[in-house]
Design an enzyme around this catalytic site. Structure first.
Site, PDB file in Angstrom:
ATOM      1  N   SER A   1       0.832  -1.196   0.000  1.00  0.00           N
ATOM      2  CA  SER A   1       0.000   0.000   0.000  1.00  0.00           C
ATOM      3  C   SER A   1       0.867   1.246   0.000  1.00  0.00           C
ATOM      4  O   SER A   1       1.992   1.240   0.501  1.00  0.00           O
ATOM      5  CB  SER A   1      -0.901   0.032   1.239  1.00  0.00           C
ATOM      6  OG  SER A   1      -0.170   0.408   2.397  1.00  0.00           O
ATOM      7  N   ASP A   2       0.346   2.329  -0.598  1.00  0.00           N
ATOM      8  CA  ASP A   2       0.942   3.618  -0.313  1.00  0.00           C
ATOM      9  C   ASP A   2       0.695   3.897   1.164  1.00  0.00           C
ATOM     10  O   ASP A   2      -0.214   3.337   1.778  1.00  0.00           O
ATOM     11  CB  ASP A   2       0.342   4.708  -1.199  1.00  0.00           C
ATOM     12  CG  ASP A   2       1.292   5.885  -1.393  1.00  0.00           C
ATOM     13  OD1 ASP A   2       2.210   6.050  -0.565  1.00  0.00           O
ATOM     14  OD2 ASP A   2       1.113   6.634  -2.368  1.00  0.00           O
ATOM     15  N   TRP A   3       1.491   4.753   1.732  1.00  0.00           N
ATOM     16  CA  TRP A   3       1.479   4.958   3.184  1.00  0.00           C
ATOM     17  C   TRP A   3       0.165   5.630   3.611  1.00  0.00           C
ATOM     18  O   TRP A   3      -0.054   6.811   3.396  1.00  0.00           O
ATOM     19  CB  TRP A   3       2.676   5.796   3.586  1.00  0.00           C
ATOM     20  CG  TRP A   3       3.909   4.997   3.900  1.00  0.00           C
ATOM     21  CD1 TRP A   3       4.666   5.092   5.038  1.00  0.00           C
ATOM     22  CD2 TRP A   3       4.555   3.986   3.107  1.00  0.00           C
ATOM     23  NE1 TRP A   3       5.731   4.197   5.003  1.00  0.00           N
ATOM     24  CE2 TRP A   3       5.677   3.511   3.831  1.00  0.00           C
ATOM     25  CE3 TRP A   3       4.285   3.416   1.868  1.00  0.00           C
ATOM     26  CZ2 TRP A   3       6.533   2.520   3.349  1.00  0.00           C
ATOM     27  CZ3 TRP A   3       5.136   2.420   1.386  1.00  0.00           C
ATOM     28  CH2 TRP A   3       6.242   1.985   2.121  1.00  0.00           C
TER      29      TRP A   3
ATOM     30  N   GLY B   1      -2.812   4.201   2.572  1.00  0.00           N
ATOM     31  CA  GLY B   1      -3.738   3.948   1.476  1.00  0.00           C
ATOM     32  C   GLY B   1      -4.794   2.896   1.760  1.00  0.00           C
ATOM     33  O   GLY B   1      -5.697   2.698   0.954  1.00  0.00           O
TER      34      GLY B   1
END
Length: 714
Positions: free
Chosen positions: A230-232, A234
């Site tokens: 995941s993006d941080w 997300g």
């Protein structure tokens, strides 16, 4: 039973969950009992980011995390040189390993849909073919050093405005033909060991938990067996992510055990709401990636940082990434024997490594353009500097505050706000400008070095317009009126409007070119290097000319619930595809770039082999290219096709080749197309199909400068 399956069976449920979420801001959990280490990650696309405390976003006060600052992905892409992309990747991979990292969050390959996107400087191009052809060898270079690349952001992350929640809608055909091909190249050709989910939503669901993107397309259609991260921040829902989403959850908060794939998942598995097998499948992929990067093995490469070899590669990339946009009457290169030079502009002295968001780098050093000029010319030349324009948002530039917050605490869009702004800023701008105009007549050459900075090219915010900030247009125009000895250099991550373009005779564009950027620029200015960069995106005349403005498809509409929705109404007509098809005049076309030498092409030939649907089918365009000038140089030939299908752009890039030629040297260049290059996506068939018809072929040095045009009936 595989080794991975056996290892998974030895783990308790709690231990399994430790591995699939963060235990620190940049690391996953470890299971020491079984010798399973954490995965240590780091930004980013231009080098290994400085160290932070494990659970707080405080930089570690350390002198051991200085690294090499590599050029931005935009600069790399303007080289049009896949070999340099691989060399770039090797440097990034070695430095990541040298800092003890297992996953480097790079490259960024989102399509530049609008020139306003604040993060465009981190991305490569408006074109998926160019992006994919540059991304794949970059990834291979990274992973050759036993580090996993994490290509980002999957998918449709094309604006920073409301990036954490904006809901994007795009038709299936446009999705597969424009926004996904570079990701396909990254994971299938580049074989990226991991991929990062985006912040935004796609058709109502967040990308990090989106079944269509992460399961149907990535896993089922593409057969991807790597790790999704995941993006941080997300991830938003436990069940949806567990069933359809990313393998590893990362975020920006320190409550690691409360992440959606931590204790909340533990409780749902214990209660029987979610099967434990969804965790086991993730572990299989994570352990496979650990094996691929030889994590924990004595044979794993050790890496290194700040080596002379790295610096040499960075220098080479910077030199090839600089684009000569205009050079009337061959004003450039400047003579090294020039005695008095006035350098004007804040960007002449400013360094950019430490800004821009997650792309920031704690660089070992950073050579500014002014320093680079002094390095090239030595002590015999008088080189003076004046600011020329006043930077009125210094705190925003340095990242200390939100750059979009008004520095004087006033709203500039109101009459009262504009009056306050003029009263505070206008006198300084006028004084700086007058100083330059008074000084200019005494100098042999004037070099204006301006453009943007990381108050505008920055993560989290989009640019408000395409205007050069700080009144730079006024400065350039005023200088052009009093001297012909003016060279303009713009440092920026994307297009800007240039109302003064017909007043100046020479113009150079660079993006953020890494720690040797200033030296590379000086070498180009004074002829030690022949420029060979070509634009990887179109420079429009005005913001109003862009497709998202025509279709009113940016930044989207906000509904009654506060949700922003963006519909990609322009479909395939992004960048040059739109400008060429609609015959909209531009400032500089996609693929444009000049040289200090000249080239000629002749003996054009077309060869068709096999039938369109057969495996051995190919179409090859060949020609002879000769360096007819007085300097060794490099030229990039670009092959575009026109597809006979309604709704398709006038022309689409499908292949390119950069060639180096000595003075008088001639080489044969052949560019080959396969069936997939003629194919378009069919939503009904859920696949790409190359249909019979008469196709147009264009060979040139930009999308507009076509040297050879023909048709082929297939």
């Amino acid at each position: 039973m595989t080794y991975h399956s056996s290892l998974i069976q030895e783990l308790t449920l709690e231990e399994k969950i430790q591995i699939i979420h963060a235990a620190g801001l940049f690391r996953t959990g470890a299971v020491e009992r079984l010798g399973i280490p954490s995965l240590k990650m780091s930004d980013g696309p231009s080098g290994v980011r400085q160290e932070f405390e494990n659970d707080v976003w405080n930089p570690v006060d350390d002198t051991t995390d200085f690294v090499s600052w590599l050029p931005s992905n935009t600069c790399l892409c303007t080289t049009w040189n896949p070999e340099l992309a691989e060399a770039f990747g090797k440097v990034l991979g070695e430095e990541a390993r040298g800092r003890g990292k297992d996953v480097i969050l790079a490259p960024g390959i989102n399509i530049k849909r609008t020139p306003l996107c604040g993060r465009n400087f981190e991305y490569m191009s408006e074109d998926p073919t160019l992006t994919g052809r540059m991304a794949a060898p970059l990834i291979q270079g990274i992973q050759s050093q036993d580090v996993a690349a994490c290509v980002k952001h999957f998918a449709l992350n094309n604006q920073e405005c409301d990036r954490m929640s904006v809901d994007t809608t795009v038709d299936e055909k446009t999705l597969f033909e424009l926004y996904l091909p570079a990701f396909y190249d990254a994971v299938m050709e580049g074989k990226s060991y991991s991929i990062m989910g985006a912040y935004n939503k796609f058709e109502g669901d967040f990308c990090c938990e989106n079944e269509t993107l992460l399961q149907t397309i990535l896993r089922e259609q593409w057969g991807y067996d790597g790790v999704t991260i995941s993006d941080w921040g997300g991830v938003h829902h436990t069940e949806q992510t567990a069933l359809h989403g990313v393998d590893i959850e990362m975020s920006v908060t320190s409550d690691f055990d409360e992440y959606k794939l931590a204790n909340p998942l533990l409780e749902k598995v214990k209660s029987g709401e979610i099967p434990e097998t969804v965790i086991d499948e993730r572990l299989e992929r994570i352990f496979r990636m650990m094996e691929r990067i030889q994590l924990g093995k004595d044979t794993r490469k050790k890496g290194c940082i700040n080596t002379p070899e790295h610096q040499q590669t960075i220098q080479h990339i910077a030199e090839e990434g600089i684009v000569l946009l205009k050079n009337d009457a061959d004003k450039l290169p400047l003579k090294p024997s020039v005695k008095k030079i006035l350098v004007v502009g804040d960007n002449a002295r400013r360094t950019h490594a430490a800004g821009g968001g997650s792309a920031e780098i704690k660089a070992l050093y950073d050579i500014s353009p002014l320093l680079g000029i002094r390095m090239v010319l030595g002590g015999d030349a008088q080189i003076d500097w004046l600011p020329g324009y006043y930077v009125d948002n210094e705190k925003h530039v340095s990242g200390e505050v939100d750059w979009q917050a008004v520095s004087l605490g006033v709203d500039y869009t109101t009459v009262q706000g504009r009056e306050q702004f003029d009263a505070a800023i206008r006198p300084k701008r006028e004084r700086y400008l007058q100083e330059v105009l008074d000084a200019a007549p005494a100098y042999d050459e004037i070099i204006f070095i301006g453009g943007l900075n990381h108050a505008y090219d920055v993560e989290g915010f989009d640019r408000p317009d395409l205007t050069l900030p700080y009144g730079q247009d006024e400065v350039i125009s005023a200088l052009a009126k009093i001297t012909k000895n003016l060279t303009v250099v713009l440092i920026n991550g994307g297009p800007v409007e240039m109302p003064w373009i017909h007043q100046v005779s020479s113009l150079i564009q660079t993006s953020y070119c890494g720690m040797h950027g200033g030296y590379a620029l000086a070498r180009v200015l004074f002829g030690e290097v022949n420029p060979s960069g070509h634009l990887a995106e179109t420079y429009p005349l005005h913001l109003a000319d862009t497709p998202t403005e025509k279709y009113h498809s940016y930044p989207g509409e906000i509904d009654d619930n506060g949700q922003r929705h963006v519909h990609y109404a322009e479909k395939l007509m992004v960048g040059y595809r739109y400008y060429q098809t609609e015959q909209v005049p531009v400032l500089f076309p996609f693929g444009h770039g000049l040289s200090y030498t000249s080239f000629s092409c002749d003996d054009f030939r077309l060869n068709v082999r096999g039938k369109l649907q057969e495996p051995d089918f190919s179409v090859t365009v060949s020609c002879q290219i000769e360096n007819t000038g007085s300097r060794e140089g490099k030229e990039t030939l670009q092959l575009y096709i026109g597809i006979p299908e309604e709704g398709q752009p006038d022309r689409i890039l499908r292949n390119f080749h950069k060639v180096s030629l000595k003075v008088g040297e001639k080489k044969e260049i052949s560019l080959t197309l396969k069936s997939r290059d003629f194919a378009t996506y069919s939503p009904e068939k859920k696949d790409f199909t190359a249909n019979s018809g008469t196709y147009r072929l264009y060979l040139g040095t930009s999308v507009e400068n076509i040297l050879y045009e023909t048709t082929v009936a297939l």
